[in-house]
Structures are given as C-alpha cells and as structure tokens.
Design an enzyme around this catalytic site. Structure first.
Site, PDB file in Angstrom:
ATOM      1  N   THR A   1     -10.372 -23.182  51.741  1.00 27.20           N
ATOM      2  CA  THR A   1      -9.199 -23.253  52.619  1.00 27.20           C
ATOM      3  C   THR A   1      -8.089 -22.297  52.204  1.00 27.20           C
ATOM      4  OG1 THR A   1      -9.658 -25.541  53.229  1.00 27.20           O
ATOM      5  CG2 THR A   1      -7.385 -24.785  53.472  1.00 27.20           C
TER       6      THR A   1
ATOM      7  N   ARG B   1      -1.197 -26.032  51.534  1.00 24.47           N
ATOM      8  CA  ARG B   1      -1.627 -24.637  51.430  1.00 24.47           C
ATOM      9  C   ARG B   1      -1.817 -23.990  52.799  1.00 24.47           C
ATOM     10  NH1 ARG B   1      -5.470 -28.118  49.370  1.00 24.47           N
ATOM     11  NH2 ARG B   1      -7.489 -28.260  50.429  1.00 24.47           N
TER      12      ARG B   1
ATOM     13  N   HIS C   1     -16.394 -32.461  56.374  1.00 23.30           N
ATOM     14  CA  HIS C   1     -16.795 -32.802  55.006  1.00 23.30           C
ATOM     15  C   HIS C   1     -17.481 -34.168  54.948  1.00 23.30           C
ATOM     16  CE1 HIS C   1     -15.428 -29.573  52.460  1.00 23.30           C
ATOM     17  NE2 HIS C   1     -14.204 -29.594  52.972  1.00 23.30           N
TER      18      HIS C   1
END
Length: 574
Positions: A92, A176, A325
């Site tokens: 990511t 992030r 995921h």
C-alpha cells in the site's frame, strides 16, 4: 509565351501570400495570452484510488457497473490496459508513494508499509512520526506525517507555483493512503482511527482539527453501522457465475465474531461500538461509505475547485483491501465490494459535477497494487499455490550461517512493539552490521551464503544481494530484477531480497495478500479523464508512476522532483 510566364508568376505570388497568411495565423494561435492560458487550467485535480483493485476487475465485473461510475471514467477518459507497477514490493505505502510523485520506492524511500530502522533499532511505518501528535483520537495513538517521503508530489509543486493559494487535501481510511499522495506541503490529510472510531489528522498540518471535521465526528457516523448486515448488492446467481459459491473451503475462517458467509453482521463480536467493532467495520464496504461522506464534506467546507487556483484532492478507498485480504480476489465478498465502490465512485463524480463541474476537473483513477489468489485456492486448481513459513525460511538461513561461520547473531534484530524479532520484512533480510564488523565478515560473502540457504527452502525462486543492487541492473530485459532494483533504497532496504515462486506467499500472512513482482499484484488500472485528454483504450505500456508527470504536463507544471515516469503523450490532445 509571355502570358504563360505571367500566369505562373501570379500563381506563385498568390501561393506565397497564402502561405504567409497561414503562418501568421498559426503563430497567433501559439501565443496565447497568460490570462487565457491560466483560465484553461482545471480548477480541481481529483485522484481516486481503490486499494487492492486488480485491472482484471474492470473486465470481470464491468458489465455490472453503473453508467456514471467506472464506466464513465473508461468511456470519457483514457485507459491503459497494460498498466503495471514496476517495483517490488507491491504494498500500500509504496504504491501510494508512487502515484503523485511519479517515482519508484528507490527514489521516494517508501520501501514498504513498515521497515526496521537501523538508527533507532525499532520498526517504523512509512508515515509514523513521534514529533507530531494525533488530533481527534486518544493520546496513546502515534502521530503521522509525510516526513519519510523523499520526493515532492504534484500537489507540492502546484502549491509552489501558486504561492500556496492552491489547496491540497488527502483522505483515506489508512493514514499512509491519505498522507503520501497529498505530499509534504499538503494543507491536510485525514484518516480513520480504528481505536476511536473517528476521523483524525496530526499536528503536522495544524494545531487542531477544523470545526467542520469535529462536527462530522460528533455525529458518530461509524457507530450508526453497528449491527448492520452486509448483504449482496445483486442476486446470488450473479455472484455464483463470476465468483463461485459463498465461503469456499479454501477461505480461512476469521477469528472475529462475524460469520464467514453472507450476510455478514457487523459487530466484531462486541455488544456496543468500540475498537473490536471498528476493526470489523474496516472489513466491510461500509467504511468506504464513511470515506465518501467525509470527502463530500471536505469539498464543500474547504470550497475545493471554487477559484482559478487549481486544488488537489486525493481519495483512497481502503475497504476493498481489507475485504480482499480476508476473503481473497475470487470471493463473492471481493466482487460485492467492487460493485459497491463503483457506485460510490459514481456518487463522488456526480457530486463533483454539481460542485465544480467535471469539465473543470482532471481525474486520475488507479490502485496501489493487486492481489494474489489464496494459496490454497491456487493449489486446488493446479497453479502450485503454497505458503512459505517465515520460521522455516529463517531456520534454513541460520543453519547456513552456522555451517559457514559458526555464529548465530548475523541477522539483525529490531524492536517490534516491545518484542525483539529477526530482521526479515518485505522479503528483505537485514544483517547485524555490528556483529559482522566484530568478526570481520564480508557482507557480500554473507549475502551469498544467506541467499543460497534460502534457495534450499521449497518455493523460494531467486535472491538479490545489496552489492548486486548497488551495482545496478545487469539485464534490462529481466522485469523481476528491474522491479527489485526500483524498490531498493539503500538506507532503508535490507541486504538480501528474496523472491518466491508465482502463487506462493513468502512469510506468515493472512488469508490472501499481495507484494510480489508478478502480474496479479502489479497490473492495475490507470485512467485519466479531463481537459486535454483524448478518450480511448490504449495498449502502450504504462505504470501509475506516469500519472504525476502526465498531470504535470496538462497543468503546465514542473514534474515532481524525483519523477521517473513518462508523460502519456499518446492520450494528450494535439
């Protein structure tokens, strides 16, 4: 005879006059006045990112998309079918660090979501920053900032040329994903705290949250989803046709309080909203809805795109990554969250049309990485999927070191939240330089020992040493070597980089993951739509690193400082 000569001279004179007129007219068109040039600059640049969105999702589910969402972007924008990240690992943070810098991790320094910091001896994240405080959540949570990003972004360059009149804001569920595309000079970045259940930021941007953000948090928008059922958007038959049965045998049952089949009840096993519920909430399409709602509030309250100084808004939808995921790319859940994010993007585009006008907006759409099939699934269908345990890998490496040097402390250890662990992260092995200096061990020789020992573990395909990468690529035709080199930043990367075979996961991980240099992780959409862009489907090679230089060219800006991507000239209007 004389008449013929006169006619010929006359024709040549007329032709010459006509040519001079055309040249003069053409010259006039190429010299627009500065005010006219600035008036043509779009009022808003909108980057839309969907975390873990493989390119093939556009093909697999495209006929089920609504007309004003991803279909609109593909119809009215320029789309590249051969768009691949050209770096390793495909996580990511490296992906989000590339989009608006136009640079690989080798230039941005964002080599992973996290990495061991040799200076402090601790694990750090791509945006962790102990010098700033978190705003909007408990004091025990770490602050975040873009200080580890080693490149400017499109937004940074835009604020420089407008003397900071342009606004640049990043929004996402993840810190992030909000921080890195916006850049180091952004006005704000906002993300979601899974501890507090609220939108947060940090003192890197301001001393306190804007009043409109506090008002948004006071409505407790996430808490309203407690106990909500996540059901399929379309009839089950559509899902069986494209994704197979619900909850197949290779799906790993989660430890949360939720069931592993539709419908999913969002509680996280809790009896009231709290951290357990907020964690479960992340793994549903509903977290994208909160990001969408907050984005609409940001556009309105910050008055983005309302004057002649171009603003930048980056929005990253993270729910798709959490869902992928947990359930894998061939699950009904992954299909459903993809159909829903298409509708959420449609809502966002319609909102921008109302507030700013799409004719005044440059839009880029991409993803930070793809995702590999669940190894058990890949194994069941004959693709050789498997999991390579970190314990097995490190045991083989330590045995190789012991046999050659009779030592057991050559692998670096770092503090992972109070627990000392071996220096294996992001496919990198980190060496203990203090021990090597003590015993006068050559690091490159040790790297060869470690690499060969790792290769003895079934499923490990290749290795690259620090010395090899510092010398540069030996073959420009080897895409794996090139991608490893593009992901190598000497001050933060390890000493040996390991590559697993296709469809094999390297290290302990969850149900499904990404990070490899293979196409299922690298091939993502790159779509650009707006003034100056020629719509169409393009088959030239491209990468999300091309987004920033292309947008810079359209805006008449200097490209971000470390840009290595190219301008996608095939889609620029002449």
């Amino acid at each position: 005879m004389r008449r013929m000569i006169l006619r010929l001279l006359l024709r040549r004179t007329l032709a010459l006059c006509l040519l001079l007129v055309l040249v003069a007219a053409s010259s006039g068109q190429r010299r627009p006045q500065p005010d006219n040039f600035r008036s043509k600059r779009p009022r808003l640049v909108l980057l839309i990112v969907v975390d873990q969105f493989r390119y093939d999702y556009l093909e697999r589910f495209g006929d089920l998309f609504v007309e004003n969402g991803l279909r609109r972007l593909m119809r009215e924008g320029a789309s590249w079918t051969q768009s691949n990240y050209d770096h390793f690992p495909t996580y990511t943070a490296p992906g989000h660090g590339t989009m608006m810098t136009g640079a690989y991790p080798a230039e941005t320094g964002i080599v992973g979501n996290e990495w061991p910091d040799r200076v402090t001896g601790k694990k750090v994240s791509s945006v962790s920053d102990t010098s700033v405080k978190l705003l909007g959540a408990g004091s025990n949570e770490t602050g975040s900032s873009p200080r580890r990003l080693m490149s400017s972004t499109l937004g940074d360059e835009l604020r420089l040329v407008t003397n900071d009149r342009s606004k640049v804001i990043g929004i996402s569920k993840k810190d992030r994903s909000a921080i890195l595309p916006a850049g180091r000079r952004a006005n704000a970045a906002y993300w979601f705290s899974s501890t507090a259940g609220s939108i947060v930021s940090s003192t890197y941007y301001f001393e306190q949250l804007p009043a409109w953000v506090t008002n948004f948090n006071n409505t407790r928008p996430v808490d309203q989803y407690f106990g909500k059922k996540w059901e399929r958007l379309l009839p089950e038959s559509e899902y069986i046709k494209r994704a197979g049965p619900d909850s197949p045998t290779w799906e790993v049952v989660t430890a949360s309080g939720d069931t592993n089949a539709f419908p999913h009840t969002v509680t996280g096993g809790a009896t009231a909203p709290g951290p357990a519920f907020y964690f479960a909430f992340d793994h549903t399409p509903f977290s994208n809805e909160v990001v969408l709602s907050f984005t609409q509030q940001a556009i309105t309250n910050e008055q983005l795109g309302q004057d002649d100084d171009t603003d930048v808004l980056t929005v990253s939808f993270s729910a798709n990554d959490y869902v992928g995921h947990r359930y894998g790319p061939y699950s009904q859940e992954a299909m459903d969250v993809t159909l829903r994010v298409d509708r959420q993007i449609a809502t966002l585009l319609d909102f921008v049309q109302t507030k700013v006008g799409l004719a005044n907006t440059l839009i880029a759409f991409t993803a930070d990485h793809g995702v590999a099939p669940i190894p058990e699934h890949a194994g069941a269908i004959g693709l050789g999927g498997a999991r390579i345990k970190a314990t097995d890998l490190l045991a083989a490496i330590r045995a190789g070191i012991k046999a050659r040097y009779n030592a057991d402390d050559y692998i670096y250890k770092f503090d992972d939240n109070g627990v000392w662990r071996d220096g294996f992260m992001n496919g990198n092995i980190y060496f203990n330089y203090t021990a090597l200096e003590r015993d006068k061990v050559n690091a490159e020789e040790l790297a060869q020992v470690v690499g060969k020992a790792a290769m003895s573990v079934p499923g490990v395909a290749r290795y690259f040493t620090r010395g090899q990468l510092l010398r540069g690529a030996t073959s420009i035709t080897d895409p794996i070597e090139r991608r490893v080199l593009h992901g190598f930043y000497p001050q933060r990367s390890g000493d040996v980089v390991l590559i697993a075979e296709p469809f094999k996961y390297l290290g302990d991980t969850i149900t499904a993951t990404h990070g490899s240099a293979y196409s299922y992780d690298t091939n993502v959409p790159t779509i650009i739509m707006g003034p100056g862009v020629a719509p169409g489907r393009y088959f030239e090679s491209a990468t999300p690193a091309d987004i920033a230089p292309t947008l810079s060219a359209l805006l008449g800006l200097t490209a971000p400082s470390n840009t290595t991507g190219r301008v996608l000239i095939e889609a620029l209007r002449k």
